[in-house]
Design a protein around this motif. Structure first.
Motif, PDB file in Angstrom:
ATOM      1  N   ARG A 125       6.963  62.420 -30.704  1.00  0.00           N
ATOM      2  CA  ARG A 125       6.471  62.348 -32.079  1.00  0.00           C
ATOM      3  C   ARG A 125       5.988  63.724 -32.515  1.00  0.00           C
ATOM      4  O   ARG A 125       5.185  64.361 -31.838  1.00  0.00           O
ATOM      5  CB  ARG A 125       5.326  61.334 -32.161  1.00  0.00           C
ATOM      6  CG  ARG A 125       4.724  61.220 -33.546  1.00  0.00           C
ATOM      7  CD  ARG A 125       3.522  60.309 -33.530  1.00  0.00           C
ATOM      8  NE  ARG A 125       2.806  60.360 -34.780  1.00  0.00           N
ATOM      9  CZ  ARG A 125       1.594  59.858 -34.969  1.00  0.00           C
ATOM     10  NH1 ARG A 125       0.965  59.257 -33.976  1.00  0.00           N
ATOM     11  NH2 ARG A 125       0.999  59.955 -36.140  1.00  0.00           N
ATOM     12  N   ALA A 126       6.485  64.163 -33.646  1.00  0.00           N
ATOM     13  CA  ALA A 126       6.060  65.443 -34.216  1.00  0.00           C
ATOM     14  C   ALA A 126       5.800  65.225 -35.696  1.00  0.00           C
ATOM     15  O   ALA A 126       6.733  65.090 -36.492  1.00  0.00           O
ATOM     16  CB  ALA A 126       7.127  66.509 -34.000  1.00  0.00           C
ATOM     17  N   GLY A 127       4.524  65.157 -36.065  1.00  0.00           N
ATOM     18  CA  GLY A 127       4.170  64.870 -37.445  1.00  0.00           C
ATOM     19  C   GLY A 127       4.638  63.490 -37.853  1.00  0.00           C
ATOM     20  O   GLY A 127       4.296  62.493 -37.227  1.00  0.00           O
ATOM     21  N   ASN A 128       5.489  63.446 -38.867  1.00  0.00           N
ATOM     22  CA  ASN A 128       5.988  62.170 -39.363  1.00  0.00           C
ATOM     23  C   ASN A 128       7.372  61.837 -38.805  1.00  0.00           C
ATOM     24  O   ASN A 128       8.002  60.869 -39.233  1.00  0.00           O
ATOM     25  CB  ASN A 128       6.043  62.188 -40.898  1.00  0.00           C
ATOM     26  CG  ASN A 128       6.230  60.808 -41.482  1.00  0.00           C
ATOM     27  OD1 ASN A 128       5.680  59.834 -40.976  1.00  0.00           O
ATOM     28  ND2 ASN A 128       7.019  60.711 -42.540  1.00  0.00           N
ATOM     29  N   ARG A 153      11.910  58.541 -39.350  1.00  0.00           N
ATOM     30  CA  ARG A 153      10.545  58.794 -39.792  1.00  0.00           C
ATOM     31  C   ARG A 153       9.631  57.702 -39.254  1.00  0.00           C
ATOM     32  O   ARG A 153      10.068  56.620 -38.867  1.00  0.00           O
ATOM     33  CB  ARG A 153      10.477  58.821 -41.313  1.00  0.00           C
ATOM     34  CG  ARG A 153      11.336  59.878 -41.986  1.00  0.00           C
ATOM     35  CD  ARG A 153      11.265  59.694 -43.486  1.00  0.00           C
ATOM     36  NE  ARG A 153      11.621  58.328 -43.871  1.00  0.00           N
ATOM     37  CZ  ARG A 153      11.286  57.761 -45.018  1.00  0.00           C
ATOM     38  NH1 ARG A 153      10.560  58.436 -45.898  1.00  0.00           N
ATOM     39  NH2 ARG A 153      11.650  56.522 -45.285  1.00  0.00           N
TER      40      ARG A 153
END
Length: 353
Positions: A125-128, A153
């Motif tokens: 997971r990276a941000g959204n 997303r």
């Protein structure tokens, strides 16, 4: 002595070829001795059920090590989703989590959990943005039955969960009996912050410590303040309040009332939430002594989700056993053990019963 020993050996052989063929404890009476040996039959001799699965905790590959709660939460939600399938035995989270470091030792997983398929994967997971891999593996020979890579997303997380569930349904050719796969939590995730707090709350609640329960309560309360319509958060809050009351973490009288209110709210939002029925049933018996109503609620929970180990566990040990209905209690505990074979509290309850 020799004559009687020979007769005893013959009787034992006949017994283990007949009524005792599935006994786990074996009595051996070797030739040339007059002392019996007690041997536990190897678990590998047990034959896994035709359609059974363990969802091992997905590995967190993200840059943030404290995001493990998210990968664990995804695995637990998949377990919860799969338990609604009528033709599949799904090992509960507490047992699967114990084998987190043994994901590559399929023989050990098969032996410990008695399953013939395993779902495992990774989460980054990276941000959204999400990158999720999932593999369905046959534990007998290590064959990959299905695998997929998802790059989506955060808002698409529930669609991914349903895709994985449908892939398992199709791969294992499970009959749905006219039912559809439905996500265990609200489909339209408009509040990512709320869902993060929900997964974090489940992570702390599963630790089953005083600190963990209090942290989980704060997380679930935060979710309900951000998303009042989250039935899953209210249901989890009811369970956390109830456990806090049982373990004496806070004021039992206050927590019992809060647990009942949260369970009723969850059922108002989602009348098919088995966990909320289970939490309310436990409070009805333990606190209100309304045994008939408690039994109705337990049976409704099991009717909705026969694969929910906690419902069978609590119904057996916290209800039927207290009423002296030993045979029925034993049946429920056996179901709970089959669904959650490595759960310490279920094993303890078996000994207690």
């Amino acid at each position: 002595m020799r004559v009687e020993a020979r007769r005893l050996r013959t009787k034992l052989d006949q017994y283990y070829q007949g009524p005792g063929r599935d006994d786990q404890l074996l009595v051996e009476f070797s030739k040339g001795t007059y002392a019996p040996r007690f041997v536990v039959r190897p678990i590998l001799a047990a034959k896994p059920e035709v359609k059974s699965i363990a969802v091992l905790p997905f590995r967190n590959l993200g840059p943030e090590p404290d995001h493990e709660y998210f990968s664990d939460g995804l695995s637990e939600e998949l377990i919860h989703l799969l338990t609604t399938l009528p033709d599949l035995r799904v090992v509960a989270w507490h047992s699967s989590a114990r084998l987190k470091s043994d994901a590559h030792d399929l023989a050990h997983v098969r032996q410990q959990l008695n399953v013939n398929t395993v779902l495992c994967g990774t989460v980054r997971r990276a941000g959204n943005q999400l990158r999720i891999t999932a593999q369905l593996i046959d534990t007998t020979d290590g064959r990959y039955l299905w695998s997929e890579l998802y790059e989506r997303r955060m808002q698409d997380l529930f669609a991914i969960e349903e895709d994985i569930a449908w892939a398992i349904v199709n791969t294992l050719q499970i009959r749905l009996a006219g039912r559809r796969v439905a996500s265990p939590v609200k489909q339209n995730v408009s509040n990512i912050e709320a869902y993060n707090f929900y997964l974090l709350g489940r992570f702390h609640a599963n630790r089953r410590t005083s600190e963990g329960l209090l942290k989980s309560i704060r997380c679930f309360e935060k979710v309900t303040s951000l998303d009042e319509g989250s039935a899953s958060a209210h249901g989890s809050l009811a369970e956390a309040y109830g456990l806090a009351a049982t373990y004496g973490v806070g004021d039992p009288t206050e927590y019992v009332q809060l647990a009942k209110a949260a369970a009723r709210k969850a059922l108002e939002l989602d009348p098919l939430r088995a966990e909320a029925y289970t939490s309310l049933a436990n409070r009805k018996s333990h606190h209100d002594w309304e045994w008939n109503e408690s039994e109705r609620l337990y049976r409704r929970a099991i009717e909705i989700n026969p694969g929910y180990a906690t419902a069978h566990h609590w119904f057996g040990i916290d209800h039927l056993a207290l009423l002296g209905r030993w045979g029925e209690a034993w049946e429920e505990i056996e179901v709970a053990r089959r669904l959650d074979p490595l759960s310490a509290i279920i094993l303890q309850s078996t000994g207690y019963l």
